[in-house]
Scaffold this motif. Sequence first.
Motif, short mmCIF file in Angstrom:
data_model
loop_
_atom_site.label_atom_id
_atom_site.label_comp_id
_atom_site.label_asym_id
_atom_site.label_seq_id
_atom_site.Cartn_x
_atom_site.Cartn_y
_atom_site.Cartn_z
N GLN A 243 0.85 -1.19 0.00
CA GLN A 243 0.00 0.00 0.00
C GLN A 243 0.88 1.24 0.00
OE1 GLN A 243 -2.55 -0.29 3.42
NE2 GLN A 243 -3.85 -1.87 2.53
N ALA A 244 0.76 2.03 -1.05
CA ALA A 244 1.51 3.28 -1.14
C ALA A 244 0.63 4.43 -0.66
CB ALA A 244 1.95 3.52 -2.58
N SER A 245 1.26 5.39 -0.01
CA SER A 245 0.54 6.56 0.48
C SER A 245 1.48 7.75 0.51
CB SER A 245 -0.02 6.29 1.89
OG SER A 245 1.02 6.03 2.80
N GLY A 246 0.90 8.94 0.77
CA GLY A 246 1.71 10.14 0.92
C GLY A 246 1.70 11.07 -0.27
N GLY A 247 1.01 10.66 -1.32
CA GLY A 247 0.94 11.54 -2.48
C GLY A 247 0.08 12.77 -2.21
N LEU B 133 6.74 9.73 0.17
CA LEU B 133 5.83 8.61 -0.01
C LEU B 133 6.21 7.47 0.92
CD1 LEU B 133 5.62 8.50 -3.92
CD2 LEU B 133 4.36 9.95 -2.31
N SER B 134 5.21 6.73 1.34
CA SER B 134 5.43 5.56 2.19
C SER B 134 4.82 4.34 1.53
CB SER B 134 4.81 5.76 3.57
OG SER B 134 5.39 6.85 4.24
N CYS B 135 5.40 3.21 1.83
CA CYS B 135 4.91 1.94 1.30
C CYS B 135 4.87 0.95 2.45
CB CYS B 135 5.83 1.44 0.19
SG CYS B 135 5.43 -0.19 -0.44
N ALA B 136 3.68 0.50 2.77
CA ALA B 136 3.49 -0.46 3.86
C ALA B 136 3.07 -1.81 3.29
CB ALA B 136 2.43 0.06 4.82
N THR C 194 8.31 -0.76 6.43
CA THR C 194 7.92 0.35 5.57
C THR C 194 9.09 0.78 4.70
OG1 THR C 194 6.35 1.13 7.24
CG2 THR C 194 6.93 2.68 5.52
N VAL C 195 8.76 1.20 3.49
CA VAL C 195 9.74 1.75 2.56
C VAL C 195 9.30 3.17 2.23
CG1 VAL C 195 10.81 1.47 0.29
CG2 VAL C 195 10.23 -0.54 1.66
N TYR C 196 10.27 4.04 2.01
CA TYR C 196 9.96 5.45 1.77
C TYR C 196 10.57 5.92 0.46
CZ TYR C 196 9.15 5.14 6.80
OH TYR C 196 8.72 4.77 8.04
N TYR D 254 3.82 3.86 -7.57
CA TYR D 254 3.56 2.53 -7.05
C TYR D 254 4.81 1.98 -6.37
CZ TYR D 254 -0.25 2.62 -10.51
OH TYR D 254 -1.34 2.95 -11.25
N CYS D 255 4.61 1.24 -5.31
CA CYS D 255 5.72 0.48 -4.75
C CYS D 255 5.48 -1.00 -5.08
CB CYS D 255 5.87 0.68 -3.25
SG CYS D 255 4.45 0.23 -2.26
#
Length: 121
Positions: A4-8, A19-22, A77-79, A94-95
């Motif tokens: 799940q990518a977020s932060g846009g 951006l974060s990727c969980a 998490t990846v950023y 996208y991650c």
Amino acid sequence: VQLQASGGGLAQTGGSLRLSCAAPGGTVSNYVMGWFRQAPGKVREFVARIGWSGRNTEYADSVKGRFTISRDNAKNTVYLQMINLKPEDTAVYYCAAARTLSRLAGDFGGWGQGTLVTVSS
């Protein structure tokens, strides 16, 4: 693993976003993690990827020096830190996860819905 990518969001030229990727239910430490983007009417393109330990990174020439990929395996998490944003950075980001050090989209999986980044001029 499903990601799940977020932060846009909306940023001005020269601005920044992170951006974060969980990975709910998964473990990102098992994978090489990558960020890709797709602008309207264009094919999905590689942005950055990071190795399992976080020391092996690679970037697309278009973002080198402006974007930084990192990972916190403890937080699963990846950023993607993005600075000095340009209108041409506008895209859905996208991650994804891979088993090998690659920049090819075909080697990655776990694509989520992405997060939209819009950079105004």
